[in-house]
Design an enzyme around this catalytic site. Structure first.
Site, PDB file in Angstrom:
ATOM      1  CG  PHE A 131      51.950  21.872  -6.461  1.00  0.00           C
ATOM      2  CD1 PHE A 131      51.209  20.823  -7.040  1.00  0.00           C
ATOM      3  CD2 PHE A 131      52.210  22.431  -6.895  1.00  0.00           C
ATOM      4  CE1 PHE A 131      49.500  21.399  -7.334  1.00  0.00           C
ATOM      5  CE2 PHE A 131      50.636  23.556  -7.629  1.00  0.00           C
ATOM      6  CZ  PHE A 131      49.763  22.245  -7.715  1.00  0.00           C
ATOM      7  CG  ASP A 202      53.820  22.422  -0.332  1.00  0.00           C
ATOM      8  OD1 ASP A 202      53.160  22.036   1.271  1.00  0.00           O
ATOM      9  OD2 ASP A 202      54.583  23.170  -1.650  1.00  0.00           O
ATOM     10  CE1 TYR A 227      44.408  23.794  -2.693  1.00  0.00           C
ATOM     11  CE2 TYR A 227      44.211  26.100  -1.933  1.00  0.00           C
ATOM     12  CZ  TYR A 227      44.838  25.173  -2.273  1.00  0.00           C
ATOM     13  OH  TYR A 227      45.973  24.978  -3.659  1.00  0.00           O
ATOM     14  CE  LYS A 228      46.597  20.312  -2.829  1.00  0.00           C
ATOM     15  NZ  LYS A 228      47.708  20.949  -2.997  1.00  0.00           N
ATOM     16  NE  ARG A 387      46.149  14.192  -7.752  1.00  0.00           N
ATOM     17  CZ  ARG A 387      46.281  15.215  -7.033  1.00  0.00           C
ATOM     18  NH1 ARG A 387      47.757  15.398  -6.722  1.00  0.00           N
ATOM     19  NH2 ARG A 387      45.518  16.376  -6.907  1.00  0.00           N
TER      20      ARG A 387
HETATM   21  C1  LIG Z   1      48.002  22.561  -3.984  1.00  0.00           C
HETATM   22  C2  LIG Z   1      49.639  22.509  -3.444  1.00  0.00           C
HETATM   23  C3  LIG Z   1      49.941  23.694  -3.885  1.00  0.00           C
HETATM   24  C4  LIG Z   1      49.031  24.473  -4.102  1.00  0.00           C
HETATM   25  O1  LIG Z   1      49.642  26.301  -3.656  1.00  0.00           O
HETATM   26  P1  LIG Z   1      48.649  27.568  -4.153  1.00  0.00           P
HETATM   27  O2  LIG Z   1      49.792  28.922  -3.589  1.00  0.00           O
HETATM   28  O3  LIG Z   1      47.206  27.464  -2.553  1.00  0.00           O
HETATM   29  O4  LIG Z   1      47.916  27.364  -4.790  1.00  0.00           O
HETATM   30  C5  LIG Z   1      51.388  24.034  -3.219  1.00  0.00           C
HETATM   31  N1  LIG Z   1      52.484  23.355  -3.296  1.00  0.00           N
HETATM   32  C6  LIG Z   1      51.609  22.395  -3.668  1.00  0.00           C
HETATM   33  C7  LIG Z   1      52.949  20.689  -2.924  1.00  0.00           C
HETATM   34  C8  LIG Z   1      50.715  21.374  -3.563  1.00  0.00           C
HETATM   35  O5  LIG Z   1      50.118  20.241  -3.857  1.00  0.00           O
END
Ligand SMILES: *Cc1c(COP(=O)(O)O)cnc(C)c1O
Length: 428
Positions: A131, A202, A227-228, A387
């Site tokens: 990401f 992560d 939030y996911k 997705r």
């Molecule tokens: C959604 C996601 C993030 C989001 O990071 P934020 O700091 O909440 O914006 C980070 N890393 C991964 C792998 C994600 O899927």
């Protein structure tokens, strides 16, 4: 194998012991929500709980609520609940800040440990398809501390070929946000540790999506998203874990007063909390933590029904069904699957590629009440992705049928070619 029909999916729903959990969420009628991997659905308890926190705890109790309503301990309390989903112990996790910020903290702590144990190690390794925010944070830290970020591509290189002696930290996302491919945390940790490399995971697409066992898989640090799959609400606090053997060794660099051992001594000198609490920085967003707790509580309620293992079983059945229906009904339209077919190698999402018009196809599907999302490719190695996240808490097998059926209609009618679906929104 006989092609599946709708009635087969209905029969699967009737046999699903977890179908009762859907009732814990408020979802619009007639919508098939396949984006819980990006923003989880609203737990029914959240609205009244947040209202109570506003009206009573804030409105009536005011400042006293830091003590009387447990506000001060809330990051730890929610952290303890999340710990149960990721194979950590009480006192090892705090719910705080964002995933990006937490990543910065653990990356800095890991580099400090590496620098003191083996100062010649000057590289951070990650995946090119990680990401982007993870890569950006790593790039920023490399600039500051004089490290080099090395990116690899698993399709081209075996992991052990990049885990060399000069590597300090391996930073990976457990389940890939684009493809849904999942790393074998235990095997990867072992490979890394063989070279004296610390691991950061992560868990943005893992916590609440797949069983995670940080201790037995020998992770060093982990961060994840609220939030996911945890259904904590838009911009919910994220979480952070560090193996207890690492926690006390170094400061994390955002040494705010909430990470102090005794913040209300108001001492001019920073003394970090001996526990994971040192990974807190400033005053925490209580209303958001209250909502996140409601999301995490759904998982604790699901423990009676088998918890993460039962959820994983259903999630695999949902993704398996989706892949089978896509093969049966959508391959004639040039739609194919990029998510690994082997259960052990995927998370709780399935990603598709189309010959053309991936963005438009997703928009046309959303117009038909099936919410997935689109992730842009790079015009080269990484294709545009359609997705779909499968959250076993509130999705049924008939929903999977409905999603594929609507996608079939979008492709059959070619309605995605309508110019209105080409309008690019700010958030895809
Ligand atoms: C959604 C996601 C993030 C989001 O990071 P934020 O700091 O909440 O914006 C980070 N890393 C991964 C792998 C994600 O899927």
């Amino acid at each position: 194998m006989k092609p599946l029909i709708y009635e087969d999916c209905q029969a699967m729903d009737r046999q699903d012991p977890l179908c009762v959990l859907k009732d814990m969420f408020q979802l619009p009628q007639g919508l098939v929500y396949l984006d819980g991997n990006s923003l989880g659905a609203l737990p029914k308890t959240a609205q009244s709980r947040v209202t109570q926190a506003i009206q009573h705890e804030w409105g009536n109790e005011l400042i006293r609520s830091w003590n009387t309503s447990g506000w001060f301990e809330l990051p730890r309390k929610v952290g303890d609940k999340i710990a149960q989903l990721i194979g950590a112990y009480p006192g090892e996790v705090v719910a705080t800040d964002t995933t990006s910020i937490n990543l910065f903290k653990v990356l800095a702590a890991a580099l400090s440990i590496a620098a003191s144990d083996s100062p010649t190690k000057k590289k951070i390794v990650s995946e090119r398809s990680n990401f982007p925010t993870d890569l950006y944070i790593a790039q920023a830290i490399c600039k500051e501390r004089g490290y080099e970020l090395v990116l690899f591509d698993l399709q081209e290189q075996a992991l052990d070929s990049v885990l060399l002696e000069d590597v300090a930290v391996l930073m990976l996302t457990h389940v890939n946000y684009r493809t849904g491919a999942m790393h074998d945390m235990r095997a990867v940790s072992a490979l890394a540790h063989d070279q004296g490399i610390l691991t950061i995971w992560d868990l943005a697409h893992s916590a609440g999506a797949v069983p995670v066992d940080l201790h037995s898989d020998k992770a060093d640090f982990a961060v994840g998203c609220g939030y996911k799959y945890l259904n904590g609400g838009p911009g919910a606090p994220a979480f952070v874990w560090a193996h207890p053997k690492h926690v006390g060794r170094f400061w994390q660099p955002l040494a705010g007063w909430w990470g102090h051992e005794r913040p209300f001594d108001f001492s001019p000198d920073y003394i970090p909390s001996p526990s994971i609490v040192r990974f807190q920085c400033g005053t925490q967003p209580i209303l958001s933590l209250v909502a996140l707790e409601c999301g995490v509580d759904v998982f604790l309620a699901a423990q009676e029904l088998g918890g993460m293992y039962a959820l994983r079983k259903k999630s695999l059945a949902l993704t398996e069904l989706f892949m089978r229906l896509v093969d049966e009904r959508l391959s004639p339209y040039g739609i194919s699957i990029v998510t690994p077919r082997k259960p052990d190698e995927r998370g709780s999402q399935v990603s598709l590629i189309a010959k053309e018009g991936a963005y438009e196809i997703v928009q046309a599907l959303i117009a038909r009440g099936v919410l997935g999302d689109y992730r842009a490719g790079d015009g080269g190695k990484y294709p545009d992705i359609l997705r779909f996240g499968f959250t076993p808490l509130y999705l049924g097998f008939s929903d999977v049928w409905e999603a594929v059926d609507q996608l079939h209609k979008v492709m059959q009618t070619e309605e995605w070619r309508d110019p209105r679906f080409a309008h690019k929104n700010a958030v895809t």
